[in-house]
Design a protein around this motif. Structure first.
Motif, PDB file in Angstrom:
ATOM      1  N   SER A 379       0.874  -1.015   0.083  1.00 28.46           N
ATOM      2  CA  SER A 379      -0.115   0.201  -0.058  1.00 28.46           C
ATOM      3  C   SER A 379       0.855   1.333   0.142  1.00 28.46           C
ATOM      4  O   SER A 379       0.680   2.207  -0.657  1.00 28.46           O
ATOM      5  CB  SER A 379      -0.912  -0.094   1.192  1.00 28.46           C
ATOM      6  OG  SER A 379      -1.667  -0.917   1.018  1.00 28.46           O
ATOM      7  N   VAL A 382       2.722   1.797  -3.498  1.00 26.89           N
ATOM      8  CA  VAL A 382       1.754   2.035  -4.532  1.00 26.89           C
ATOM      9  C   VAL A 382       1.283   3.464  -4.273  1.00 26.89           C
ATOM     10  O   VAL A 382       1.375   4.290  -5.162  1.00 26.89           O
ATOM     11  CB  VAL A 382       0.622   1.335  -4.643  1.00 26.89           C
ATOM     12  CG1 VAL A 382      -0.556   1.861  -5.750  1.00 26.89           C
ATOM     13  CG2 VAL A 382       0.833  -0.166  -5.121  1.00 26.89           C
ATOM     14  N   ASN A 383       1.123   3.914  -3.067  1.00 28.46           N
ATOM     15  CA  ASN A 383       1.121   5.416  -2.909  1.00 28.46           C
ATOM     16  C   ASN A 383       2.089   6.155  -3.332  1.00 28.46           C
ATOM     17  O   ASN A 383       1.931   7.425  -3.854  1.00 28.46           O
ATOM     18  CB  ASN A 383       0.649   5.577  -1.395  1.00 28.46           C
ATOM     19  CG  ASN A 383      -0.492   5.469  -0.915  1.00 28.46           C
ATOM     20  OD1 ASN A 383      -1.546   5.476  -1.636  1.00 28.46           O
ATOM     21  ND2 ASN A 383      -0.947   5.458   0.670  1.00 28.46           N
ATOM     22  N   ASP A 388      -0.810   9.357  -3.968  1.00 27.42           N
ATOM     23  CA  ASP A 388      -1.131   9.169  -2.513  1.00 27.42           C
ATOM     24  C   ASP A 388      -2.478   9.290  -1.961  1.00 27.42           C
ATOM     25  O   ASP A 388      -2.852  10.503  -2.152  1.00 27.42           O
ATOM     26  CB  ASP A 388      -0.045   9.967  -1.769  1.00 27.42           C
ATOM     27  CG  ASP A 388       0.152  10.013  -0.225  1.00 27.42           C
ATOM     28  OD1 ASP A 388      -0.898   8.856   0.288  1.00 27.42           O
ATOM     29  OD2 ASP A 388       0.608  10.444   0.594  1.00 27.42           O
ATOM     30  N   ARG A 392      -6.915   4.955   2.199  1.00 29.65           N
ATOM     31  CA  ARG A 392      -8.023   4.649   1.211  1.00 29.65           C
ATOM     32  C   ARG A 392      -7.407   3.483   0.307  1.00 29.65           C
ATOM     33  O   ARG A 392      -8.059   2.728  -0.275  1.00 29.65           O
ATOM     34  CB  ARG A 392      -8.583   5.566   0.338  1.00 29.65           C
ATOM     35  CG  ARG A 392      -9.509   6.413   1.182  1.00 29.65           C
ATOM     36  CD  ARG A 392     -10.273   7.533   0.539  1.00 29.65           C
ATOM     37  NE  ARG A 392     -11.155   8.338   1.080  1.00 29.65           N
ATOM     38  CZ  ARG A 392     -10.980   9.672   1.688  1.00 29.65           C
ATOM     39  NH1 ARG A 392      -9.433  10.151   1.307  1.00 29.65           N
ATOM     40  NH2 ARG A 392     -11.656  10.289   2.434  1.00 29.65           N
ATOM     41  N   ARG A 393      -5.982   3.570   0.000  1.00 28.86           N
ATOM     42  CA  ARG A 393      -5.479   2.576  -0.807  1.00 28.86           C
ATOM     43  C   ARG A 393      -5.542   1.213  -0.067  1.00 28.86           C
ATOM     44  O   ARG A 393      -5.531   0.126  -0.673  1.00 28.86           O
ATOM     45  CB  ARG A 393      -3.711   2.987  -0.577  1.00 28.86           C
ATOM     46  CG  ARG A 393      -3.059   1.956  -1.474  1.00 28.86           C
ATOM     47  CD  ARG A 393      -3.378   2.073  -3.067  1.00 28.86           C
ATOM     48  NE  ARG A 393      -2.829   3.461  -3.557  1.00 28.86           N
ATOM     49  CZ  ARG A 393      -3.155   3.996  -4.517  1.00 28.86           C
ATOM     50  NH1 ARG A 393      -4.080   3.519  -5.610  1.00 28.86           N
ATOM     51  NH2 ARG A 393      -2.907   5.232  -5.127  1.00 28.86           N
ATOM     52  N   THR A 396      -8.352  -0.817  -1.819  1.00 23.79           N
ATOM     53  CA  THR A 396      -8.215  -1.432  -3.022  1.00 23.79           C
ATOM     54  C   THR A 396      -7.228  -2.580  -3.067  1.00 23.79           C
ATOM     55  O   THR A 396      -7.556  -3.534  -3.634  1.00 23.79           O
ATOM     56  CB  THR A 396      -7.597  -0.314  -3.955  1.00 23.79           C
ATOM     57  OG1 THR A 396      -6.440   0.289  -3.527  1.00 23.79           O
ATOM     58  CG2 THR A 396      -8.532   0.794  -4.122  1.00 23.79           C
ATOM     59  N   SER A 435      -0.851  -1.113 -12.454  1.00 27.21           N
ATOM     60  CA  SER A 435      -1.097  -0.734 -11.028  1.00 27.21           C
ATOM     61  C   SER A 435      -1.999   0.271 -10.869  1.00 27.21           C
ATOM     62  O   SER A 435      -2.782   0.877 -10.007  1.00 27.21           O
ATOM     63  CB  SER A 435      -0.025  -0.447  -9.958  1.00 27.21           C
ATOM     64  OG  SER A 435       0.903   0.326 -10.595  1.00 27.21           O
ATOM     65  N   LEU A 439      -4.873  -0.711  -8.790  1.00 28.85           N
ATOM     66  CA  LEU A 439      -4.688  -0.640  -7.560  1.00 28.85           C
ATOM     67  C   LEU A 439      -4.772   1.043  -7.051  1.00 28.85           C
ATOM     68  O   LEU A 439      -4.567   1.534  -6.175  1.00 28.85           O
ATOM     69  CB  LEU A 439      -3.056  -0.907  -6.748  1.00 28.85           C
ATOM     70  CG  LEU A 439      -3.029  -2.303  -7.021  1.00 28.85           C
ATOM     71  CD1 LEU A 439      -1.716  -2.635  -6.460  1.00 28.85           C
ATOM     72  CD2 LEU A 439      -4.114  -3.526  -6.063  1.00 28.85           C
TER      73      LEU A 439
END
Length: 439
Positions: A379, A382-383, A388, A392-393, A396, A435, A439
């Motif tokens: 998480s 990916v942020n 960012d 909330r990430r 997903t 992604s 994501l």
């Protein structure tokens, strides 16, 4: 003010700032600085009420401006604070308003919505107070329908069957208010006028009754609601709602950075920006707004504004509005360790929610520590690489990891460990383009 209101205020005032922070910690991870500021602001509302009327009139709330990226807990802090205080609370988005004279929502609707929230809260408390009396009256009405004109002995036997639940599926015909007569046409931007007209017409015209065929359980609910409404003094509900809105109300204004004017726009006074700020100013600093339940003064309403301020700066707000938010607190970005705590520590953490959801279909999932660490790590990654969006990430990422389990049923015990998470996410995270969409 009634005894109910006094009892609620007394109970809330017993919470010290430290206790308020401890309660917020049960639901929100980190952001201790923001929690301390809102705890003090809430406590000050109750401290003010302990003073003489002269001092009460002079002391106004210290409004708060929260600065931080999306998904770090700004809205959740304000929402949990209001729930904890049992205070009327509304969340509005600054971008939804337009300057006076243009089609759209005007800022006065904030106060009208706050008074409506207070009214609903007080009405629910009053219904709870008369719940037992309403249930008894509803029971008598149901028995009248089940056994019209029966003897006392027959009525007694029917009452026993009714209380034992043996008549739940029986269909009865009852006479109730026609709710459809209260539905009116709402014109965008003129909702308040529509509701006032609706109230005026409903008071002037006789109440229509309709006959409905429902089972006994449904009839009991409908009649209990009707009987409760007969027992409640709605004038008193309106007065108490106005009092609560004025003295306990909390308004959360989100996305306030979106109406801030940058250096290039200064002096433009556009419809969705500086003009809205000028309209917001009197509401925040204190004014009187007419609502369905009477005039509501906003001098002691607590306003909490929030925004990411990634493009604009707090100093881009008009100076007068800046001065009305004297307390500024910057919320911290969430790290992998924060995500781990968010996944496990809160009372209703995300992992616990999925455990309970899938348990219904016979799938028992267990999150190992290595699995939680991997979820948090992905998480955060990916942020950093995509966008960012804070906590909330996690939604997903978890949805992607648990997609197959949620689709299946009766899968037995499944362990979510590091290997399981990597199997589901490695390929997606490595492919940056993929992604961005998944994501």
């Amino acid at each position: 003010m009634t005894t109910t209101a006094e009892a609620i205020i007394r109970a809330a005032s017993e919470l010290t700032p430290l206790q308020i922070v401890e309660e917020l910690d049960k639901h929100i991870i980190g952001q201790n600085k923001a929690k301390r500021h809102v705890a003090v602001a809430l406590r000050n509302q109750y401290r003010r009420r302990k003073l003489t009327e002269e001092w009460q009139a002079e002391i106004t709330p210290k409004n708060i401006l929260m600065i931080g990226p999306t998904g770090v807990g700004k809205t959740e802090i304000a929402r949990r604070l209001a729930k904890l205080a049992k205070a009327p609370f509304i969340k509005v988005e600054a971008t939804k308003f337009t300057e006076v004279g243009y089609v759209g929502r005007d800022v006065d609707s904030i106060v009208r919505d706050l008074s409506q929230a207070a009214y609903v809260m007080v009405e629910a408390e009053k219904k709870e107070e008369v719940k037992e009396r309403a249930a008894k009256a509803a029971e008598e009405r149901v028995l009248d329908v089940l056994l019209p004109g029966g003897t006392e002995e027959g009525r007694g036997k029917m009452r026993e069957l009714y209380k034992a639940g043996k008549l739940s599926d029986r269909i009865v015909e009852i006479e109730v208010k026609d709710e459809r007569s209260n539905v009116g046409m709402m014109i965008p931007g003129m909702e308040e006028m529509g509701m006032n007209l609706q109230d005026m017409l409903s008071n002037a015209m006789p109440k229509r009754k309709v006959r409905r065929k429902v089972n006994v359980v449904e009839a009991k609910k409908i009649l209990e609601t009707e009987e409760a409404e007969k027992l409640i003094d709605y004038d008193e509900v309106g007065r108490e709602a106005v009092y609560r809105a004025e003295n306990q109300g909390i308004v959360f204004i989100d996305e306030i950075d979106k109406i801030a004017s940058g250096d290039n726009n200064r002096g433009g006074g556009d419809v969705s920006g500086e003009g809205v700020q000028r309209d917001l100013l009197p509401v925040v600093e204190g004014t009187q707004v007419n609502t369905r339940y009477g005039a509501v003064k906003t001098y002691h309403v607590l306003f909490i504004a929030a925004g990411a301020f990634s493009i604009a700066k707090p100093s881009d707000l008009i100076p007068e509005l800046q001065g009305r938010f004297p307390i500024r607190v910057e919320l911290e970005e969430l790290t992998s360790s924060d995500f781990q705590r968010i996944l496990t520590q809160p009372k209703h953490a995300l992992t616990k929610q999925y455990v309970e959801l899938l348990k219904v279909d016979g799938t028992h999932i267990e999150f190992e520590e290595t699995g939680v660490v991997a979820l948090a790590s992905y998480s955060e990654r990916v942020n950093q690489e995509v966008e960012d969006i804070g906590a909330r990430r996690l939604h997903t990422v978890l949805e992607t990891v648990l997609e197959d389990l949620a689709f299946g049923t009766n899968l037995g015990k499944v362990t979510i460990d590091k290997a399981y998470v990597e199997k589901k996410l490695e390929a997606i995270v490595e492919d940056e383009d993929l992604s961005r969409y998944v994501l």
